[in-house]
Design a protein around this motif. Structure first.
Motif, PDB file in Angstrom:
ATOM      1  N   ILE A  12       0.855  -1.190   0.000  1.00 45.93           N
ATOM      2  CA  ILE A  12       0.000   0.000   0.000  1.00 45.93           C
ATOM      3  C   ILE A  12       0.885   1.232   0.000  1.00 45.93           C
ATOM      4  N   PHE A  13       0.662   2.107  -0.979  1.00 45.16           N
ATOM      5  CA  PHE A  13       1.333   3.415  -0.997  1.00 45.16           C
ATOM      6  C   PHE A  13       0.309   4.432  -0.543  1.00 45.16           C
ATOM      7  N   GLY A  14       0.486   4.988   0.623  1.00 47.27           N
ATOM      8  CA  GLY A  14      -0.496   5.963   1.102  1.00 47.27           C
ATOM      9  C   GLY A  14      -1.854   5.298   1.192  1.00 47.27           C
ATOM     10  N   SER A  15      -2.785   5.761   0.343  1.00 45.70           N
ATOM     11  CA  SER A  15      -4.127   5.168   0.390  1.00 45.70           C
ATOM     12  C   SER A  15      -4.333   4.220  -0.783  1.00 45.70           C
ATOM     13  N   GLU A  16      -3.328   4.101  -1.649  1.00 46.97           N
ATOM     14  CA  GLU A  16      -3.505   3.298  -2.849  1.00 46.97           C
ATOM     15  C   GLU A  16      -2.950   1.891  -2.649  1.00 46.97           C
ATOM     16  N   GLN A  17      -3.779   0.901  -2.931  1.00 45.50           N
ATOM     17  CA  GLN A  17      -3.312  -0.474  -2.809  1.00 45.50           C
ATOM     18  C   GLN A  17      -2.723  -0.894  -4.155  1.00 45.50           C
ATOM     19  N   VAL A  18      -1.438  -1.042  -4.200  1.00 40.51           N
ATOM     20  CA  VAL A  18      -0.760  -1.277  -5.465  1.00 40.51           C
ATOM     21  C   VAL A  18      -0.571  -2.770  -5.740  1.00 40.51           C
ATOM     22  N   LEU A  19      -0.317  -3.563  -4.703  1.00 41.45           N
ATOM     23  CA  LEU A  19      -0.268  -5.017  -4.865  1.00 41.45           C
ATOM     24  C   LEU A  19      -1.334  -5.626  -3.956  1.00 41.45           C
ATOM     25  N   PRO A  37      -1.041  -3.997 -17.984  1.00 41.40           N
ATOM     26  CA  PRO A  37      -1.072  -2.610 -18.429  1.00 41.40           C
ATOM     27  C   PRO A  37      -0.221  -1.716 -17.527  1.00 41.40           C
ATOM     28  N   SER A  38       0.112  -0.555 -18.037  1.00 39.24           N
ATOM     29  CA  SER A  38       0.938   0.382 -17.289  1.00 39.24           C
ATOM     30  C   SER A  38       0.282   0.718 -15.956  1.00 39.24           C
ATOM     31  N   GLY A  39       1.099   0.709 -14.910  1.00 40.95           N
ATOM     32  CA  GLY A  39       0.573   1.079 -13.595  1.00 40.95           C
ATOM     33  C   GLY A  39      -0.080  -0.063 -12.842  1.00 40.95           C
ATOM     34  N   CYS A  40       0.046  -1.300 -13.335  1.00 42.24           N
ATOM     35  CA  CYS A  40      -0.631  -2.402 -12.660  1.00 42.24           C
ATOM     36  C   CYS A  40       0.208  -2.957 -11.510  1.00 42.24           C
ATOM     37  N   GLY A  41       1.437  -2.473 -11.346  1.00 36.65           N
ATOM     38  CA  GLY A  41       2.222  -2.894 -10.193  1.00 36.65           C
ATOM     39  C   GLY A  41       3.387  -3.826 -10.500  1.00 36.65           C
ATOM     40  N   LYS A  42       3.765  -3.926 -11.757  1.00 36.16           N
ATOM     41  CA  LYS A  42       4.865  -4.829 -12.116  1.00 36.16           C
ATOM     42  C   LYS A  42       6.182  -4.376 -11.489  1.00 36.16           C
ATOM     43  N   SER A  43       6.502  -3.098 -11.671  1.00 42.53           N
ATOM     44  CA  SER A  43       7.760  -2.601 -11.105  1.00 42.53           C
ATOM     45  C   SER A  43       7.726  -2.665  -9.587  1.00 42.53           C
ATOM     46  N   THR A  44       6.583  -2.388  -9.029  1.00 43.51           N
ATOM     47  CA  THR A  44       6.460  -2.461  -7.576  1.00 43.51           C
ATOM     48  C   THR A  44       6.747  -3.874  -7.089  1.00 43.51           C
ATOM     49  N   LEU A  45       6.239  -4.860  -7.826  1.00 44.76           N
ATOM     50  CA  LEU A  45       6.495  -6.248  -7.449  1.00 44.76           C
ATOM     51  C   LEU A  45       7.987  -6.573  -7.578  1.00 44.76           C
ATOM     52  N   ASP A 158      13.673  -5.365 -15.554  1.00 45.22           N
ATOM     53  CA  ASP A 158      12.475  -4.518 -15.669  1.00 45.22           C
ATOM     54  C   ASP A 158      12.483  -3.814 -17.023  1.00 45.22           C
ATOM     55  N   GLU A 159      11.716  -4.316 -17.948  1.00 48.80           N
ATOM     56  CA  GLU A 159      11.633  -3.783 -19.303  1.00 48.80           C
ATOM     57  C   GLU A 159      13.010  -3.406 -19.857  1.00 48.80           C
ATOM     58  N   PRO A 160      13.915  -4.377 -19.928  1.00 41.46           N
ATOM     59  CA  PRO A 160      15.282  -4.022 -20.299  1.00 41.46           C
ATOM     60  C   PRO A 160      15.414  -3.614 -21.761  1.00 41.46           C
ATOM     61  N   THR A 191       7.795  -7.022 -19.243  1.00 41.70           N
ATOM     62  CA  THR A 191       7.793  -6.481 -20.605  1.00 41.70           C
ATOM     63  C   THR A 191       6.394  -6.052 -21.005  1.00 41.70           C
ATOM     64  N   HIS A 192       6.337  -5.151 -21.978  1.00 38.56           N
ATOM     65  CA  HIS A 192       5.060  -4.770 -22.585  1.00 38.56           C
ATOM     66  C   HIS A 192       4.926  -5.424 -23.952  1.00 38.56           C
ATOM     67  N   ASP A 193       5.990  -6.116 -24.352  1.00 35.74           N
ATOM     68  CA  ASP A 193       6.052  -6.628 -25.711  1.00 35.74           C
ATOM     69  C   ASP A 193       5.501  -8.056 -25.750  1.00 35.74           C
TER      70      ASP A 193
HETATM   71  N1  ATP Z   1       6.514   5.582  -4.539  1.00 36.10           N
HETATM   72  C1  ATP Z   1       5.217   5.523  -4.869  1.00 36.10           C
HETATM   73  N2  ATP Z   1       4.300   6.217  -4.184  1.00 36.10           N
HETATM   74  C2  ATP Z   1       2.999   6.167  -4.499  1.00 36.10           C
HETATM   75  N3  ATP Z   1       2.493   5.445  -5.503  1.00 36.10           N
HETATM   76  C3  ATP Z   1       3.343   4.719  -6.223  1.00 36.10           C
HETATM   77  C4  ATP Z   1       4.746   4.722  -5.967  1.00 36.10           C
HETATM   78  N4  ATP Z   1       5.346   3.906  -6.866  1.00 36.10           N
HETATM   79  C5  ATP Z   1       4.367   3.442  -7.648  1.00 36.10           C
HETATM   80  N5  ATP Z   1       3.163   3.929  -7.270  1.00 36.10           N
HETATM   81  C6  ATP Z   1       1.878   3.601  -7.881  1.00 36.10           C
HETATM   82  O1  ATP Z   1       1.765   2.222  -7.935  1.00 36.10           O
HETATM   83  C7  ATP Z   1       1.153   1.806  -9.130  1.00 36.10           C
HETATM   84  C8  ATP Z   1       1.993   0.751  -9.808  1.00 36.10           C
HETATM   85  O2  ATP Z   1       3.196   1.295 -10.224  1.00 36.10           O
HETATM   86  P1  ATP Z   1       4.297   0.449 -10.970  1.00 36.10           P
HETATM   87  O3  ATP Z   1       5.463   1.317 -11.197  1.00 36.10           O
HETATM   88  O4  ATP Z   1       4.524  -0.806 -10.230  1.00 36.10           O
HETATM   89  O5  ATP Z   1       3.575   0.146 -12.336  1.00 36.10           O
HETATM   90  P2  ATP Z   1       4.094  -0.731 -13.556  1.00 36.10           P
HETATM   91  O6  ATP Z   1       3.193  -1.886 -13.679  1.00 36.10           O
HETATM   92  O7  ATP Z   1       5.544  -1.007 -13.420  1.00 36.10           O
HETATM   93  O8  ATP Z   1       3.821   0.258 -14.763  1.00 36.10           O
HETATM   94  P3  ATP Z   1       4.697   0.504 -16.079  1.00 36.10           P
HETATM   95  O9  ATP Z   1       4.335  -0.593 -17.000  1.00 36.10           O
HETATM   96  O10 ATP Z   1       4.172   1.817 -16.556  1.00 36.10           O
HETATM   97  O11 ATP Z   1       6.129   0.534 -15.680  1.00 36.10           O
HETATM   98  C9  ATP Z   1       0.941   3.042  -9.946  1.00 36.10           C
HETATM   99  O12 ATP Z   1      -0.415   3.387  -9.879  1.00 36.10           O
HETATM  100  C10 ATP Z   1       1.783   4.082  -9.300  1.00 36.10           C
HETATM  101  O13 ATP Z   1       1.171   5.325  -9.381  1.00 36.10           O
END
Ligand code: ATP
Ligand code: MG
Lengths: 373, 292
Positions: A12-19, A37-45, A158-160, A191-193
């Protein structure tokens, strides 16, 4: 034993549940691809696996050992960042050997390791340059070299390849595949590819809104998607979704498709692909999923011996891609895409006879969007 | 450079010439006081009279400089400003070095090792940039007393460091914020720790902002008068305070040439620093705002 195990991880980032309750396990030597899709949490994972971001709850294990609260250094992971993140003040050689130096590897061994990866990635002639003096593709290889110099338990990519041009990308893709076959190390790769995902993966995880929707082999994810999202996300051009009415009963299911200005089309559903779930949907709207390659042209010489169900339609758009031709035609409420051979001579506006391969079609519930059959 | 592409008409040329003329005049106007100081400082006393402010010396002499450096009276003593000049150096050098190092570490921690409340902490530090010096004179004197540093050189250094940190932190934070965090992540994965990452990854790319911080701090501390006069004893006074004493010591004739020479001596180091490193200063201030 699983090389990497993720159990019920939430972030959870702040109020947003990312994973949201992410769980997966991959075996040693497996190549896992994360798509979504972009923003689904791949990089976060990825960051959670690497230990760069603490998880809110859940557990991460590497080679059986719990690492949830270990530092990145303790986890013994190497990562290739989307932005490469090469140390700007260091030469390529120093960039590659920095990780070894920090781990107190003796100088002779470090040099040997640099030589080894430089040979492997064909960057020997660049070793004394600074990152700013390299092209994008060269930087990418250095970033890869920095990871490969070490022999970590897991590689994270991560998307190398996202910053490379099309040709270099294809070359590097092949290189990565060879590399994985040679080294046999566990890799997690974002990857997005589509093609990268299908060609490289032993295992694909499709993510959406912080959840893993499906985890399976490329074949499973492509041919046996769990829901409309996964089906539409994998494959390019993406799957056609056609609204139809399910008719008949067990042993004789049919799909009635109403197309404006055309006669209703009735497609028989193959008996071998029936599921018990279908019974409850008779008389209701369902969604038929057909990939473009499952709608092909009829071979005139074969006549009735052509495979699949015959349909005819007025072609609205013809898009040659080189290897084959994509056709747009009205079917159901919208247009669908069909893929025909490059020698098919058809002009926009003409009628063409096509064959639908119902043996590979999939069916979804129109409300829950889950797979029916 | 003129980045606008247009045809060079006669009118445009005249316009440009006038622009340069105005700029040149403005520059001369600003340089005038410096010129007057320089000229006066090398005139014998006899040549100084009202109305000849700008006339060149007929018999140039360095005697006023020598006197200002070694003999002129600053209050009770008559030893010139030379000794105080070294006082200033002894205060400025450590104060600049310490405040820059702390600012760099602060900026690094605030951007690359964020923690709960780090933004708030930074906002509070920024506040320090806007506190008028006068407000803290009394509390600071009290604190120095408690620390046993009243009227000492160390005390003055401490005051300057404390005040400088707000600015140096601001500089370094804004610089490091533009350095990609992935660099730090990569180094963490490579096994480097807090100080190692700072030393090996960030510091080597920070030259522009180090220059900015050093110039800024040097100028601020060297030119400081208020803290110098408030927190120093006779033998730890910085050159600015000595200059004031020199000018205000009235014994007989007013020696404008010596005053000017002393003022030049007090101002030279900052001028020199700016001339030597000013180029990096401007570059560093805008670093990060534009790519490349
Ligand atoms: N440090 C942070 N603080 C708050 N929110 C964050 C933070 N890092 C990421 N997020 C949010 O977490 C969500 C997932 O981000 P993430 O970078 O994991 O996406 P992604 O799947 O890697 O996207 P992309 O394909 O565009 O790289 C996004 O909605 C982003 O706004
Ligand atoms: Mg990402």
């Amino acid at each position: 034993m699983a090389a990497l195990e993720i159990n019920n991880v939430c972030k959870i980032f702040g109020s947003e549940q990312v994973l949201r309750d992410v769980s997966l396990a991959i075996d040693s030597g497996e190549f896992l691809i994360l798509v979504g899709p972009s923003g689904c949490g791949k990089s976060t994972l990825m960051n959670a696996i690497a230990g760069l971001e603490p998880v809110t709850s859940g557990e991460i294990r590497i080679a059986g050992e719990e690492v949830t609260w270990q530092t990145p250094a303790e986890r013994d992971i190497a990562m290739v960042f989307q932005s490469y993140a090469l140390y700007p003040s260091m030469t390529v050689r120093q960039n590659i050997s920095f990780g070894l130096e920090m781990r107190k590897v003796p100088r002779a061994e470090r040099e040997a390791a640099v030589e080894r990866v430089a040979d492997l990635l064909q960057i020997s002639h660049l070793l004394d340059r600074k990152p700013s003096q390299l092209s994008g593709g060269q930087r990418q290889r250095v970033a890869m070299g920095r990871a490969l110099a070490r022999e970590p338990k897991i590689y994270l990519f991560d998307e190398p390849l996202s910053n490379l041009d099309a040709k270099l990308r294809v070359d590097m893709r092949t290189e990565i595949k060879k590399l994985h076959q040679r080294l046999g190390t566990t890799i997690v790769y974002v990857t997005h590819d589509q093609i990268e995902a299908m060609t490289l993966a032993d295992c694909i995880a499709v993510m959406r809104d912080g959840r893993i929707l499906q985890l399976g082999t490329p074949d499973e994810v492509y041919n046996d998607p769990v829901d409309i999202f996964v089906a539409g996300f994998m494959g390019s051009p993406s799957m056609n979704f056609i609204v139809a009415i399910l008719e008949g009963g067990a042993g004789d299911y049919r799909l009635r498709i109403a197309t404006p200005e055309e006669e209703d089309l009735v497609l028989p559903w193959p008996a071998v692909r029936e599921t018990p779930d279908m019974a409850g949907q008779v008389g209701r709207e369902v969604i038929l999923g057909l990939r473009p390659e499952h709608i092909g042209e009829e071979d005139a010489r074969l006549g009735d011996r052509n495979e699949g169900t015959r349909i005819t339609a007025r072609i609205s758009v013809v898009e040659p891609t080189g290897a084959d031709i994509l056709l747009q035609l009205p079917l159901g409420q919208g247009e669908v895409t069909a893929r025909v051979g490059p020698r098919c001579r058809v002009l926009a506006g003409e009628r063409l006879a096509l064959r639908v391969d119902m043996g590979r079609a999939v069916l979804f519930d129109s409300e829950t969007e889950r797979r029916l059959a | 450079m003129d980045n606008v592409i247009r045809r060079r008409t006669v009118g445009a040329r005249i316009g440009r010439a006038m622009l340069y003329a105005v700029l040149l005049l403005a520059a001369l106007f600003y340089l005038l006081p410096l010129a007057v100081m320089l000229i006066t400082s090398v005139k014998p006393l006899a040549e100084i009279s009202p109305g000849t402010l700008l006339s060149l010396p007929r018999e140039p002499t360095l005697a006023p400089w020598a006197k200002a450096w070694g003999e002129a009276c600053t209050g009770m003593r008559c030893e010139g400003v030379g000794g105080y000049f070294f006082n200033s150096i002894a205060i400025v050098a450590p104060a600049v070095a310490i405040s820059t190092v702390i600012g760099a570490l602060n900026g690094y921690a605030l951007t690359k090792w964020r923690f709960r409340g780090s933004e708030l902490l930074f906002a509070l530090m920024l506040f320090g940039c806007f506190i008028p010096f006068q407000v803290v004179l009394l509390p600071m004197a009290q604190t120095l007393g408690w620390l046993g540093l009243s009227s000492s050189r160390a005390g003055l250094i401490l005051v300057h460091v404390v005040f400088g940190i707000a600015f140096t932190t601001l500089f370094f934070r804004n610089f490091f914020v533009a350095v990609p965090t992935e660099l730090v992540s990569a180094a963490k994965l490579d096994g480097a720790g807090f100080f190692r990452i700072f030393w090996r990854i960030l510091l080597p790319v920070s030259t522009p902002i180090i220059v900015v911080s050093v110039i800024w701090q040097f100028t601020q501390i060297w030119n400081d008068f208020l803290f110098g006069v408030a927190f120093s004893a006779h033998d730890t006074q910085p050159v600015t305070v000595a200059l004031n004493n020199l000018v205000n010591t009235s014994t007989g004739v007013r020696e404008y040439n010596v005053d000017m020479a002393a003022a030049m001596i007090a101002a030279l180091p900052t001028l020199l620093v700016y001339v030597l490193a000013g180029k990096y200063f401007v570059r560093g201030l805008t670093a990060g705002s534009v790519k490349g």
